[in-house]
Scaffold this motif. Structure first.
Motif: not given
Length: 361
Positions: A245, A248-249, A298-299, A301
């Motif tokens: 998590a 990702q952000d 965002l990367a 998921p």
């Protein structure tokens, strides 16, 4: 006239006296000895009516029993081999077989004959018991003992015209002193046997208890080990998910962690906190409720895939290496013949299956 009647009466009475004094009756249960001036002239063994010289002055008759007679001896104290004593009750049955000899040797009196019978029976019983050991008199040798007693006493009593038909031993009990000693010995043997059984039972109980305690420790240790392994695997998976998590952000992750820290630290419990307004802890307090701008880049998921939570397979005991050696498993035979045995070893719980991956939305 009166004198004639008197003479006739005297003659009649004399005739009746002579008639009745000249006969005697022998029934089927008796035999008679005819004596003339004290000498035996005849012996009548058959029942019937017989005649003799009138009056008892010349010939007299002595009635002798012809039935089966019995003589009892009670509470006789006899000694067996080994200096032990018994209390014995016995009897013999006899018949007067020779009335002439019975008259000559025992005067034809049963009292005199029974004195001789009692002495002979006492002597024969003592002789027979003295040849036996302590337990022989209470065993299957009793018929042989009675036969031996009859054989010993028969020739002696035949000398007085008595035929011994049978000898029976009614009772053979221990003497009071011997009985008390025997009872104490039997009591001691039973107590020793009971103590031995209790000791064996206690030994088996302690062995079973020790094995049960060991198994309990092994089960608890194995469960604790598996729980720690599962907990560590869960913590690793949690950290992996947090890392995914965060990757990702990062900004949102920091905001979320700050909100969690505010909720946990400021619960309204009256706790006083003294911090600088410019502290990093209050970073989001001055945003006037505005959320941080979202990260447009965002990367991709990361699909969470739970790592399998497994416990290491082990064939050895859970306490291997703690110095507990293998014990011989005892068994206990119950009254119904079944064997009671404790369970041995510790089974490792089956591994938890990993949840299936959640498809991306």
């Amino acid at each position: 006239m009166n004198n004639r009647l008197i003479i006739i009466g005297v003659v009649v009475l004399t005739a009746l006296y002579i008639f009745f004094s000249s006969i005697y009756v022998v029934n089927e249960r008796e035999q008679a000895i005819v004596l003339r001036f004290g000498e035996i002239t005849n012996v009548r063994t058959e029942p019937g009516i017989y005649f003799k010289i009138p009056t008892d002055i010349v010939d007299s008759v002595q009635i002798i029993e012809d039935r089966l007679l019995r003589y009892d001896i009670a509470n006789m104290r006899v000694q067996v081999s080994g200096n032990a004593f018994y209390q014995v009750d016995a009897f013999l049955t006899y018949r007067i077989s020779d009335a002439r000899l019975f008259r000559q040797r025992a005067t034809g009196q049963l009292e005199v004959a029974e004195q001789r019978i009692g002495a002979s029976l006492d002597s024969a019983l003592r002789q027979v018991y003295a040849l036996r050991e302590f337990n022989a008199a209470l065993s299957d040798q009793r018929p042989q003992m009675m036969q031996e007693t009859r054989t010993l006493i028969r020739p002696e009593l035949a000398e007085i015209g008595i035929d011994v038909v049978d000898v029976r031993i009614l009772r053979t009990d221990l003497d009071e002193e011997v009985s008390a000693t025997t009872f104490e010995r039997m009591r001691a043997e039973r107590l020793a046997e009971a103590a031995l059984l209790r000791a064996r039972g206690e030994e088996q109980a302690q062995s079973l208890r020790a094995i049960a305690d060991r198994q309990a420790v092994e089960v608890v240790a194995s469960a604790t080990r598996d729980a720690e392994i599962i907990r560590g695997t869960g913590d690793a998976e949690r950290n992996r998910l947090f890392a995914a998590a965060y990757g990702q952000d990062r900004e949102f992750f920091e905001f979320y962690r700050s909100m969690e820290a505010y909720r946990n630290a400021l619960k309204g419990t009256g706790t006083t906190m003294v911090l600088s307004p410019d502290s990093e802890f209050f970073r989001y307090f001055g945003s006037n409720g505005q959320l941080p701008e979202g990260n447009p880049n965002l990367a991709a998921p990361i699909q969470p895939s739970a790592a399998p939570i497994t416990a290491p397979a082990s064939t050895g005991p859970a306490l291997d290496g703690l110095g507990i050696e293998e014990a011989v498993t005892p068994s206990l035979t119950l009254e119904d013949g079944s064997q009671l045995e404790p369970t041995v070893g510790t089974e490792v719980p089956a591994p938890v299956e990993a949840p299936p991956p959640t498809p991306a939305q």
